[in-house]
Scaffold this motif. Structure first.
Motif, PDB file in Angstrom:
ATOM      1  N   ALA A 199       0.759  -1.271  -0.136  1.00  0.00           N
ATOM      2  CA  ALA A 199       0.056  -0.030   0.188  1.00  0.00           C
ATOM      3  C   ALA A 199       0.863   1.400   0.030  1.00  0.00           C
ATOM      4  O   ALA A 199       0.581   2.314   0.613  1.00  0.00           O
ATOM      5  N   ALA A 259      -0.980   4.332  -1.392  1.00  0.00           N
ATOM      6  CA  ALA A 259      -1.930   4.782  -0.277  1.00  0.00           C
ATOM      7  C   ALA A 259      -1.383   5.577   0.918  1.00  0.00           C
ATOM      8  O   ALA A 259      -1.738   6.792   1.401  1.00  0.00           O
ATOM      9  N   TYR A 276      -6.590   6.904   4.139  1.00  0.00           N
ATOM     10  CA  TYR A 276      -5.766   5.793   3.961  1.00  0.00           C
ATOM     11  C   TYR A 276      -6.730   4.505   3.920  1.00  0.00           C
ATOM     12  O   TYR A 276      -6.526   3.654   3.217  1.00  0.00           O
ATOM     13  N   VAL A 294      -6.935   1.829   1.019  1.00  0.00           N
ATOM     14  CA  VAL A 294      -6.561   0.314   1.376  1.00  0.00           C
ATOM     15  C   VAL A 294      -7.802  -0.664   1.230  1.00  0.00           C
ATOM     16  O   VAL A 294      -7.678  -1.549   0.433  1.00  0.00           O
ATOM     17  N   ASN A 309      -8.962  -1.055  -2.164  1.00  0.00           N
ATOM     18  CA  ASN A 309      -8.014  -1.682  -3.355  1.00  0.00           C
ATOM     19  C   ASN A 309      -7.701  -0.597  -4.306  1.00  0.00           C
ATOM     20  O   ASN A 309      -7.603  -0.669  -5.563  1.00  0.00           O
TER      21      ASN A 309
END
Length: 111
Positions: free
Chosen positions: A70, A73, A102, A106, A109
């Motif tokens: 991630a 992100a 965030y 996450v 996706n």
């Protein structure tokens, strides 16, 4: 639970409590109630918090860079936090909105 484990648990609680009380009393013991705080201590008080936050940010963003999934992100949320902090100067707002961004990225996706 046997007697020795209860005694051990109580000893741990006592030592933790004693340590907390001593740490909180240390400035009063070291500097007294009516003495002025030394300039070095005032300086350290003003720079340690931002330095600790910067160090934690660098650590969180760049440790294990190659194993992260991630990264996008993290960078987007960090940018949002910095921008909000510079704009509104409200740490709570910056952290909450950055966390929401965030988690949205996450969990959805997106990054």
């Amino acid at each position: 639970m046997n007697t020795s484990s209860i005694t051990y648990a109580l000893l741990i609680v006592f030592l933790a409590s004693l340590t907390t009380v001593l740490l909180r009393a240390f400035p009063f013991i070291a500097f007294g109630r009516h003495k002025e705080t030394p300039p070095l201590i005032r300086y350290l008080g003003s720079v340690i918090s931002p330095a600790a936050i910067a160090m934690l940010t660098v650590y969180c963003l760049f440790s294990h860079w190659h194993t992260r999934t991630a990264v996008g992100a993290e960078l987007i949320a960090s940018t949002v936090v910095v921008a909000l902090q510079m704009w509104k100067k409200n740490p709570l707002l910056s952290i909450v909105i950055g966390t929401i961004v965030y988690m949205f990225l996450v969990q959805g996706n997106w990054c």
